[in-house]
Design an enzyme around this catalytic site. Sequence first.
Site, mmCIF file in Angstrom:
data_model
loop_
_atom_site.group_PDB
_atom_site.id
_atom_site.type_symbol
_atom_site.label_atom_id
_atom_site.label_comp_id
_atom_site.label_asym_id
_atom_site.label_seq_id
_atom_site.Cartn_x
_atom_site.Cartn_y
_atom_site.Cartn_z
ATOM 1 N N SER A 121 0.581 -1.306 0.134
ATOM 2 C CA SER A 121 0.466 0.040 -0.065
ATOM 3 C C SER A 121 0.839 1.341 -0.098
ATOM 4 O O SER A 121 2.080 1.290 0.407
ATOM 5 C CB SER A 121 -0.496 0.020 1.492
ATOM 6 O OG SER A 121 -1.912 1.515 1.980
ATOM 7 N N TYR A 145 -1.206 0.097 10.174
ATOM 8 C CA TYR A 145 -2.008 -1.136 8.910
ATOM 9 C C TYR A 145 -0.785 -0.616 7.889
ATOM 10 O O TYR A 145 -0.342 -1.871 7.779
ATOM 11 C CB TYR A 145 -3.091 -0.298 8.979
ATOM 12 C CG TYR A 145 -3.346 -0.694 6.963
ATOM 13 C CD1 TYR A 145 -3.984 -1.526 6.736
ATOM 14 C CD2 TYR A 145 -3.527 0.889 5.858
ATOM 15 C CE1 TYR A 145 -3.716 -2.071 5.775
ATOM 16 C CE2 TYR A 145 -3.679 0.216 5.187
ATOM 17 C CZ TYR A 145 -3.590 -0.765 4.064
ATOM 18 O OH TYR A 145 -3.649 -1.042 3.088
ATOM 19 N N LYS A 149 2.403 -3.310 6.708
ATOM 20 C CA LYS A 149 2.247 -3.846 5.333
ATOM 21 C C LYS A 149 3.701 -3.788 5.358
ATOM 22 O O LYS A 149 4.203 -4.170 4.516
ATOM 23 C CB LYS A 149 1.543 -3.293 4.172
ATOM 24 C CG LYS A 149 0.228 -2.883 4.602
ATOM 25 C CD LYS A 149 -0.631 -3.693 3.624
ATOM 26 C CE LYS A 149 -1.826 -4.611 3.588
ATOM 27 N NZ LYS A 149 -2.281 -5.448 2.295
HETATM 28 N N1 LIG Z 1 -8.799 -0.637 -1.227
HETATM 29 C C1 LIG Z 1 -7.811 -0.126 -1.563
HETATM 30 O O1 LIG Z 1 -7.883 0.848 -1.495
HETATM 31 C C2 LIG Z 1 -6.481 -1.011 -1.228
HETATM 32 C C3 LIG Z 1 -5.385 0.223 -0.989
HETATM 33 C C4 LIG Z 1 -3.905 -0.300 -0.776
HETATM 34 C C5 LIG Z 1 -3.707 -1.743 -0.550
HETATM 35 N N2 LIG Z 1 -4.893 -2.824 -0.584
HETATM 36 C C6 LIG Z 1 -4.867 -3.696 0.299
HETATM 37 O O2 LIG Z 1 -5.637 -4.707 -0.705
HETATM 38 C C7 LIG Z 1 -6.013 -5.614 0.237
HETATM 39 C C8 LIG Z 1 -7.243 -6.406 -0.081
HETATM 40 O O3 LIG Z 1 -7.786 -5.047 -0.668
HETATM 41 P P1 LIG Z 1 -10.205 -5.090 -0.344
HETATM 42 O O4 LIG Z 1 -10.373 -3.465 -0.613
HETATM 43 O O5 LIG Z 1 -10.622 -5.642 -1.660
HETATM 44 O O6 LIG Z 1 -10.400 -5.271 0.718
HETATM 45 P P2 LIG Z 1 -10.897 -6.713 0.959
HETATM 46 O O7 LIG Z 1 -11.719 -6.536 2.897
HETATM 47 O O8 LIG Z 1 -12.601 -5.631 0.547
HETATM 48 O O9 LIG Z 1 -10.939 -7.937 0.686
HETATM 49 C C9 LIG Z 1 -9.727 -8.767 1.924
HETATM 50 C C10 LIG Z 1 -10.225 -9.615 1.947
HETATM 51 O O10 LIG Z 1 -9.315 -10.982 2.821
HETATM 52 C C11 LIG Z 1 -9.920 -11.171 3.316
HETATM 53 N N3 LIG Z 1 -9.536 -11.772 4.455
HETATM 54 C C12 LIG Z 1 -8.961 -10.468 5.582
HETATM 55 N N4 LIG Z 1 -8.390 -12.069 6.542
HETATM 56 C C13 LIG Z 1 -8.462 -12.943 6.153
HETATM 57 C C14 LIG Z 1 -7.433 -13.804 6.600
HETATM 58 N N5 LIG Z 1 -7.215 -13.490 7.912
HETATM 59 N N6 LIG Z 1 -7.778 -15.492 6.063
HETATM 60 C C15 LIG Z 1 -8.482 -15.075 5.299
HETATM 61 N N7 LIG Z 1 -8.695 -14.630 4.448
HETATM 62 C C16 LIG Z 1 -9.035 -12.780 4.957
HETATM 63 C C17 LIG Z 1 -11.074 -10.732 3.660
HETATM 64 O O11 LIG Z 1 -12.673 -12.072 3.688
HETATM 65 C C18 LIG Z 1 -12.096 -10.127 2.224
HETATM 66 O O12 LIG Z 1 -12.960 -10.814 1.487
HETATM 67 C C19 LIG Z 1 -6.406 -5.660 0.789
HETATM 68 O O13 LIG Z 1 -4.206 -6.278 1.842
HETATM 69 C C20 LIG Z 1 -5.642 -4.165 0.997
HETATM 70 O O14 LIG Z 1 -4.562 -4.308 2.436
HETATM 71 C C21 LIG Z 1 -6.640 -1.850 -0.314
#
Ligand SMILES: NC(=O)c1ccc[n+]([C@@H]2O[C@H](COP(=O)([O-])OP(=O)(O)OC[C@H]3O[C@@H](n4cnc5c(N)ncnc54)[C@H](O)[C@@H]3O)[C@@H](O)[C@H]2O)c1
Length: 357
Positions: A121, A145, A149
Site C-alpha cells: 500500500s 496498518y 504492510k
Molecule cells: N482498497 C484499496 O484501495 C487498497 C489500497 C491499498 C492496499 N489495499 C490492500 O489490498 C488488499 C485487498 O483490499 P480490498 O479493498 O479488496 O479489501 P477487502 O476487505 O474487500 O478484501 C480482503 C479480503 O481478505 C479476507 N481476509 C481478511 N483476513 C483474512 C484471513 N486472515 N484469512 C482469510 N481471508 C481473510 C476478507 O474476508 C476479504 O474478503 C488488502 O491487503 C489491502 O490492504 C487495498
Amino acid sequence: MDHLGTPILVTGGAGYIGSHACKALAKMGYFPITYDNLVYGHRWAVKWGPLEEGDVSERQRLDDVFSRYKPKAVIHFAAYAYAGESVQNPGKYYRNNVVGSLTLIEAMRDHRVNKIIFSSSCATYGIPSIIPIPESHPQVPINPYGASKLMMERILQDFGQAHGIYSIFLRYFNAAGADLDGDLGEEHEPETHLLPLVIKAALRQIPLIEIYGSDYPTPDGTAIRDYIHVTDLAEAHVKALMHLLEERGSTALNLGTGRGYSVREVIEAVEEVSGKSIPVRRCPRRVGDPPILVADPIQAEKALKWQPQRSDLRTIINTSWNWYSTHRCKEFLKEGELKKHFATVERSPKNPPVIKR
Ligand SMILES: NC(=O)c1ccc[n+]([C@@H]2O[C@H](COP(=O)([O-])OP(=O)(O)OC[C@H]3O[C@@H](n4cnc5c(N)ncnc54)[C@H](O)[C@@H]3O)[C@@H](O)[C@H]2O)c1
C-alpha cells in the site's frame, strides 16, 4: 498458452480487489482458487473458481489446500485494511496482516511454492516528501496498518534470501470503480472510501459527506488522491504474475495513475453523473491525512508493460454508479436467498448440522 489452467491461490479472493483479480486471471486462462475466511468477503463474489473457506493463520487448512491444488503461485490480498481502526486496535492488524501472513508464507516454503504477489500500500510511505511518489521514497508509515504492510515487505525479502521465494510488492494507491460488466463491485462494511460514500449520498442511502479538511495547500483546499480503476489493478496483477512465472525477479511497484483528484472534484463529478446534489459538511483535517498522495507509476508501466485503461474519473464513477444503483441489489438478493436456503437445510431433521469451513 502453456499456462492454461495453471492453479493460482488467491487469498482474500472474495474481497473487493481479489474478486476482480480472479475474474482477470480466469479471463487469461489461469485457475484462481479463492482462499478467504469471509470476514469481510462475499460468497457471491467468488465466480471464477472454487472457494476454499479458511483463515491464512490456519496451517492445517492451508496444508490441505496446497496439497490438493498444487498452486504455482500465490496472490495475497487477505488482510484487514482500515487504517483508522488499526490505530485503535493495532494487535488486530499485526496478528492478521503479519502473523497470519507469516503462516501463509511458511506453508508456501514447505510446499515449495516460491512465487507471491503481495498487496502492499501507499500507506507504507507515510507522509510523502516528494509528489509524485516513486518506489524509492522512504517508507515511514504513520499507522499500524501501513506498518503491517511494510513488515511483510521486509519478511518477504528475508524469505527471498533464505528460501528463494520471489515476490512482487504491489503498492496500491486508491482502488475505485467496479467491473465493467456489472459482475462485481465494491462492498465494504463499514465503508470508509470516499467514492462509494459519495455515491451512497447521491442515492440518499446516507445523509451527507463529511469533508475532512478544506484548507489544504491544494487548488480547492481539499485533499488529493490517486484513484485507480479496480479492473486496471486486477490486470496489473495478471501481468505481475506472468513476470514472476517467467522468473524475472522480485520487485516493488506502485500501482496508480500519476494523476490525482481532490475530494471536491470527486463530489462534483458524482453530482454530474447522478444529476443529484450532494450535501456536505466541512470538518477539521484528520490527523495523519497527507494533503496529496499521487503515485509515480513509471516503474510499473515499464516492468509490467501495463498502463491503466479505465482509470479516468468518469469511467471510475460510471462503473461504480452502475454497481450501486443496479447490480448490487441483485447480488444481495442472491446472497440473502442463499443464507435462507442454508438455514433451512441445516434446520431440517434429515440433515444433521453441517460444520462449515
Ligand atoms: N482498497 C484499496 O484501495 C487498497 C489500497 C491499498 C492496499 N489495499 C490492500 O489490498 C488488499 C485487498 O483490499 P480490498 O479493498 O479488496 O479489501 P477487502 O476487505 O474487500 O478484501 C480482503 C479480503 O481478505 C479476507 N481476509 C481478511 N483476513 C483474512 C484471513 N486472515 N484469512 C482469510 N481471508 C481473510 C476478507 O474476508 C476479504 O474478503 C488488502 O491487503 C489491502 O490492504 C487495498
